[in-house]
Design a protein around this motif. Structure first.
Motif, PDB file in Angstrom:
ATOM      1  N   PHE A 278       0.794  -1.226   0.000  1.00  0.00           N
ATOM      2  CA  PHE A 278       0.000   0.000   0.000  1.00  0.00           C
ATOM      3  C   PHE A 278       0.829   1.281   0.000  1.00  0.00           C
ATOM      4  O   PHE A 278       0.278   2.370   0.095  1.00  0.00           O
ATOM      5  N   SER A 279       2.165   1.174  -0.104  1.00  0.00           N
ATOM      6  CA  SER A 279       2.926   2.421  -0.148  1.00  0.00           C
ATOM      7  C   SER A 279       4.121   2.328  -1.082  1.00  0.00           C
ATOM      8  O   SER A 279       4.461   1.271  -1.589  1.00  0.00           O
ATOM      9  N   SER A 280       4.769   3.458  -1.299  1.00  0.00           N
ATOM     10  CA  SER A 280       5.741   3.642  -2.368  1.00  0.00           C
ATOM     11  C   SER A 280       7.083   4.064  -1.781  1.00  0.00           C
ATOM     12  O   SER A 280       7.171   4.452  -0.616  1.00  0.00           O
ATOM     13  N   PRO A 281       8.142   4.020  -2.599  1.00  0.00           N
ATOM     14  CA  PRO A 281       9.423   4.562  -2.140  1.00  0.00           C
ATOM     15  C   PRO A 281       9.288   6.040  -1.756  1.00  0.00           C
ATOM     16  O   PRO A 281       8.418   6.740  -2.270  1.00  0.00           O
ATOM     17  N   LEU A 282      10.169   6.509  -0.886  1.00  0.00           N
ATOM     18  CA  LEU A 282      10.243   7.946  -0.601  1.00  0.00           C
ATOM     19  C   LEU A 282      10.524   8.691  -1.901  1.00  0.00           C
ATOM     20  O   LEU A 282      11.285   8.203  -2.748  1.00  0.00           O
ATOM     21  N   GLY A 283       9.919   9.839  -2.073  1.00  0.00           N
ATOM     22  CA  GLY A 283      10.137  10.562  -3.326  1.00  0.00           C
ATOM     23  C   GLY A 283       9.810  12.032  -3.193  1.00  0.00           C
ATOM     24  O   GLY A 283       9.456  12.516  -2.110  1.00  0.00           O
ATOM     25  N   VAL A 284       9.927  12.712  -4.317  1.00  0.00           N
ATOM     26  CA  VAL A 284       9.664  14.153  -4.355  1.00  0.00           C
ATOM     27  C   VAL A 284       8.233  14.458  -3.899  1.00  0.00           C
ATOM     28  O   VAL A 284       7.989  15.449  -3.210  1.00  0.00           O
ATOM     29  N   TYR A 285       7.303  13.559  -4.256  1.00  0.00           N
ATOM     30  CA  TYR A 285       5.896  13.716  -3.855  1.00  0.00           C
ATOM     31  C   TYR A 285       5.742  13.757  -2.335  1.00  0.00           C
ATOM     32  O   TYR A 285       4.735  14.228  -1.821  1.00  0.00           O
ATOM     33  N   ASP A 286       6.693  13.211  -1.582  1.00  0.00           N
ATOM     34  CA  ASP A 286       6.606  13.280  -0.119  1.00  0.00           C
ATOM     35  C   ASP A 286       6.969  14.658   0.407  1.00  0.00           C
ATOM     36  O   ASP A 286       6.720  14.957   1.576  1.00  0.00           O
ATOM     37  N   PHE A 287       7.592  15.471  -0.435  1.00  0.00           N
ATOM     38  CA  PHE A 287       8.023  16.803  -0.005  1.00  0.00           C
ATOM     39  C   PHE A 287       7.241  17.921  -0.709  1.00  0.00           C
ATOM     40  O   PHE A 287       7.581  19.082  -0.618  1.00  0.00           O
ATOM     41  N   MET A 288       6.208  17.528  -1.470  1.00  0.00           N
ATOM     42  CA  MET A 288       5.329  18.509  -2.091  1.00  0.00           C
ATOM     43  C   MET A 288       3.900  18.207  -1.643  1.00  0.00           C
ATOM     44  O   MET A 288       3.612  17.114  -1.141  1.00  0.00           O
ATOM     45  N   LYS A 289       3.032  19.139  -1.850  1.00  0.00           N
ATOM     46  CA  LYS A 289       1.618  18.896  -1.654  1.00  0.00           C
ATOM     47  C   LYS A 289       0.896  19.835  -2.582  1.00  0.00           C
ATOM     48  O   LYS A 289       1.507  20.744  -3.144  1.00  0.00           O
ATOM     49  N   HIS A 290      -0.380  19.640  -2.774  1.00  0.00           N
ATOM     50  CA  HIS A 290      -1.078  20.544  -3.675  1.00  0.00           C
ATOM     51  C   HIS A 290      -2.440  20.932  -3.122  1.00  0.00           C
ATOM     52  O   HIS A 290      -2.983  20.289  -2.222  1.00  0.00           O
ATOM     53  N   SER A 291      -2.953  22.022  -3.687  1.00  0.00           N
ATOM     54  CA  SER A 291      -4.310  22.480  -3.416  1.00  0.00           C
ATOM     55  C   SER A 291      -5.132  22.221  -4.672  1.00  0.00           C
ATOM     56  O   SER A 291      -4.649  22.431  -5.780  1.00  0.00           O
ATOM     57  N   SER A 292      -6.383  21.813  -4.512  1.00  0.00           N
ATOM     58  CA  SER A 292      -7.303  21.835  -5.646  1.00  0.00           C
ATOM     59  C   SER A 292      -7.649  23.281  -5.945  1.00  0.00           C
ATOM     60  O   SER A 292      -7.723  24.100  -5.025  1.00  0.00           O
ATOM     61  N   VAL A 293      -7.872  23.567  -7.216  1.00  0.00           N
ATOM     62  CA  VAL A 293      -8.311  24.910  -7.612  1.00  0.00           C
ATOM     63  C   VAL A 293      -9.639  24.754  -8.346  1.00  0.00           C
ATOM     64  O   VAL A 293      -9.771  23.889  -9.223  1.00  0.00           O
ATOM     65  N   GLU A 294     -10.624  25.536  -7.967  1.00  0.00           N
ATOM     66  CA  GLU A 294     -11.959  25.399  -8.553  1.00  0.00           C
ATOM     67  C   GLU A 294     -12.477  26.789  -8.927  1.00  0.00           C
ATOM     68  O   GLU A 294     -12.474  27.698  -8.107  1.00  0.00           O
ATOM     69  N   ILE A 295     -12.888  26.922 -10.190  1.00  0.00           N
ATOM     70  CA  ILE A 295     -13.375  28.221 -10.687  1.00  0.00           C
ATOM     71  C   ILE A 295     -14.623  27.993 -11.536  1.00  0.00           C
ATOM     72  O   ILE A 295     -14.554  27.341 -12.586  1.00  0.00           O
ATOM     73  N   TYR A 296     -15.768  28.517 -11.071  1.00  0.00           N
ATOM     74  CA  TYR A 296     -17.013  28.460 -11.832  1.00  0.00           C
ATOM     75  C   TYR A 296     -17.352  29.874 -12.320  1.00  0.00           C
ATOM     76  O   TYR A 296     -17.211  30.831 -11.560  1.00  0.00           O
ATOM     77  N   ASN A 297     -17.873  29.979 -13.555  1.00  0.00           N
ATOM     78  CA  ASN A 297     -18.445  31.272 -13.928  1.00  0.00           C
ATOM     79  C   ASN A 297     -19.953  31.247 -13.650  1.00  0.00           C
ATOM     80  O   ASN A 297     -20.494  30.237 -13.181  1.00  0.00           O
ATOM     81  N   LYS A 298     -20.598  32.375 -13.915  1.00  0.00           N
ATOM     82  CA  LYS A 298     -22.005  32.525 -13.543  1.00  0.00           C
ATOM     83  C   LYS A 298     -22.897  31.459 -14.197  1.00  0.00           C
ATOM     84  O   LYS A 298     -23.733  30.837 -13.533  1.00  0.00           O
ATOM     85  N   GLU A 299     -22.705  31.237 -15.502  1.00  0.00           N
ATOM     86  CA  GLU A 299     -23.562  30.288 -16.221  1.00  0.00           C
ATOM     87  C   GLU A 299     -23.366  28.873 -15.667  1.00  0.00           C
ATOM     88  O   GLU A 299     -24.321  28.124 -15.463  1.00  0.00           O
ATOM     89  N   ALA A 300     -22.125  28.523 -15.460  1.00  0.00           N
ATOM     90  CA  ALA A 300     -21.824  27.176 -14.946  1.00  0.00           C
ATOM     91  C   ALA A 300     -22.410  27.013 -13.546  1.00  0.00           C
ATOM     92  O   ALA A 300     -22.942  25.953 -13.187  1.00  0.00           O
ATOM     93  N   PHE A 301     -22.339  28.095 -12.751  1.00  0.00           N
ATOM     94  CA  PHE A 301     -22.934  28.046 -11.411  1.00  0.00           C
ATOM     95  C   PHE A 301     -24.432  27.782 -11.498  1.00  0.00           C
ATOM     96  O   PHE A 301     -24.983  26.915 -10.809  1.00  0.00           O
TER      97      PHE A 301
END
Lengths: 430, 430
Positions: A377-400
């Protein structure tokens, strides 16, 4: 080495786990003692760190940060040529890990709906490096180079001081080569506590990586949540799948190289060829006598070495996948063709020239690998262990407007009317 | 709402943490009680699961697996149109998560040295889904769709039964839409234990995801290592950065939508405009009266709502990054231009139409996010949580010979002569 003849129907996961399980070091006493240390450092900061270092390492340090002069001196103490070898290892590790770096992205998924991921390095990370007998400069490189590749702006290292109050020069040289400038002489659970909580002089980190003894492992387990951790390393192992086409002396040497790590290290030979297996076993016995750490090797081999005798390659890899070994060597003719059969392994070494120690030091992939079956269930240590990310979400009026009634329906079905109201207040105003 | 005027020199990480910290539910009693449950299920399997379900959920179940008939019946019990909304949410979640899937690769880094990563889905994963008041079909989709996108061949779900021995129909409908076929009516720590250790009738899983109460969180913490876990979710929060160009009613509604989750939920308003902030506060007070969960909202707002008054956008985002909020709304003119200032956040919602509840249900990115400041070192739940990889390393003879002396040098410097010997035995034979 204990021999197991795998029956035609194979072995169950439960059977394989029972055959390969090892004693575990974690105890209630270790937990109680580590909890007290964490609390002490959290409440008393530098003073606690100093007192605990005096108690456990037997040295009194007024300042526990390694100075620039100490690092420069270490460079004069290491073997000739060592710095170049460390630099070559660093470059190989950096080149491989560069492939793991992720970039931010945003893309339009539906009209007016743009979504993405924004990647950032973790802003401050700490690496624990064991001292004493297990002072491995390779670990410094493997644990810090990926953090620098990730772009972490602050990478700090802590390691126990020797009886003379100094750090092993190879460790400092590896830190120098990697680029770590903030190094502390603090070991054990107090080192982990210092990184996790900070003190008057040490800023806390957000994530801690690196191996350690039972106290360090317990401390990492207990601070998990306050900070991130890489993994809890258990006893390690190697698994060789080989047949009569392989050189038994070479396979034996590879198995011993894992056995020398730790009395709880395990080695597994999986083969369709009993005669070949016997030759490996004889070579192991013979070679062990020549090794410096033969006591450790004899202990781990005596307790935890297993040979699985199978009929077919499929049977061999079924056992491999149930063991989920940290290291897997495949020394069969045309070894690459077996890759699709491997599901669970930390690192896979293919062919007779890819001896596992190459991966420990110079190849480039990380040697910090999931142990004791955790490769399932796990992987070698890597760059991904020292990074993280945020989701970004953008709706315009019509899509909303297109989605609003559906969001309200789901929110109300979950009994969350304030969720529905946040959508409705916009929907009503048009 | 408590007001904090941020001084010109900013606030330290320590200050921000003190201002935003919340009570923690973990206690020694919870740990002792959960440990006993884990031990019981580990030793007594199905019988323990049955007895604990009787004790904690008040129902006697001869068979705790949900039948196909129960799932079919649930589909007749849900609101009209609900199935279509769930399917649309599933499709949006799948489309976004598809971007996270990783492919295996092998590449030549140096002459004769091929290295790579082999990706595989985790072979069996378990998802915990809370029941009772917090029975959220959206959580079923968010936690299981990424597992299916990852390609996990076996995805199992467990959730507590109601007093009538049944599972909430919306939960079963969401499982149906996602494709989960193996569902158990087992909640609490016994549900986690069943997944981690297996029983006579339930195969163990390799990793467990999903939120839960304090008992579930403690159980996940304690089985971590035996299995992987996604994260330990703490109390959640939303942070809005907005100025006078935003509609205070909308911002207030967004803040309340987070506050209704939990008495320990927190809401943060960060603004350069005190008048605007006061309008938001008035709107919150007014709107709260209309909400079903106004007791929870009043409690969380009373204890944990904070407004930070800053001078510049840079100051605002410095506070954001020190909070590292689970949810971040940016409602400033041209909001996208502030993305480079965001370092730590779980999910970022940009612009006035992207109300946070859109992301909870329909947008596509995961709503399982790092809470309570853990966004400083971790990421939203994703496909990567349901996959893992092995390093692949292949040296040919020439490449081996080029590196062998350096590997031996490093191994001997670390006192590991069996490592050096495994290389030497090949090096000598040429």
């Amino acid at each position: 080495m204990k021999w197991i003849t795998v029956p035609e129907e194979g072995l169950s996961l439960r059977d394989v786990r029972r055959l390969t399980e090892r004693s575990v070091n974690l105890s209630a006493e270790v937990e109680a003692s580590v909890s007290a240390i964490l609390k002490d450092v959290r409440e008393n900061g530098d003073a606690a760190v100093r007192a605990l270092t005096e108690k456990f390492d037997g040295v009194t340090l007024s300042d526990f940060r390694v100075t620039e002069e100490e690092i420069e001196e270490a460079l004069t103490l290491i073997e000739p040529g060592m710095l170049d070898v460390l630099k070559e290892a660093r470059d190989n590790i950096a080149a491989f890990h560069q492939e793991q770096k992720k970039e931010s992205w945003i893309k339009e998924f539906r009209p007016g709906v743009r979504l993405g991921e924004q990647y950032e390095p973790i802003q401050r990370v700490g690496v624990y490096v064991p001292g004493g007998l297990a002072a491995y400069p390779s670990t410094v490189l493997m644990d810090t180079v990926p953090a620098f590749v990730a772009g972490c702006p602050s990478v700090v290292m802590t390691t126990p001081p020797g009886k003379d109050g100094e750090v092993n020069p190879n460790i400092l040289a590896a830190a120098y080569v990697s680029g770590v400038k903030e190094i502390y002489k603090v070991g054990g659970a107090q080192g982990i506590a210092m990184l996790a909580y900070g003190t008057e002089t040490v800023e806390p980190v957000f994530k801690i990586a690196g191996p350690g003894n039972a106290f360090v492992a317990m401390a990492k387990r207990l601070v998990f949540g306050t900070v991130g951790i890489d993994m809890i390393a258990g006893p390690s192992e190697v698994c060789c799948v080989a047949d009569g086409s392989a050189n038994p002396e070479w396979i034996a040497a590879d198995l011993l190289s894992q056995a020398e790590h730790d009395r709880r290290a395990a080695v597994f030979l999986i083969t369709p060829d009993a005669d070949f297996g016997k030759k490996v076993e004889e070579a192991m016995t013979r070679q062990t006598k020549e090794r410096n750490r033969k006591d450790i090797i004899e202990s781990s081999i005596g307790d935890y070495a297993k040979a699985f005798l199978c009929q077919t390659p499929e049977e061999c890899f079924d056992i491999v996948n149930k063991i989920a070994p940290e290291h897997l060597e495949i020394e069969l003719p045309d070894p690459e063709k077996y890759l699709p059969l491997v599901v669970n392994a930390g690192a896979i070494f293919l062919g007779k020239w890819t001896s596992e120690p190459l991966g420990d030091y110079m190849a480039g992939p990380n040697h910090t690998l999931p142990t004791s079956g955790t490769a399932a269930f796990s992987s070698p240590l890597g760059v991904y262990d020292f990074m993280k990310h945020s989701s970004v979400e953008i709706y315009n009026k019509e899509a909303f407007h297109a989605v609003a009634p559906k969001v309200m329906k789901l929110a109300l079905a979950e009994g969350l009317d304030a969720h529905a109201a946040a959508v409705e207040v916009r929907y009503n105003e048009q």
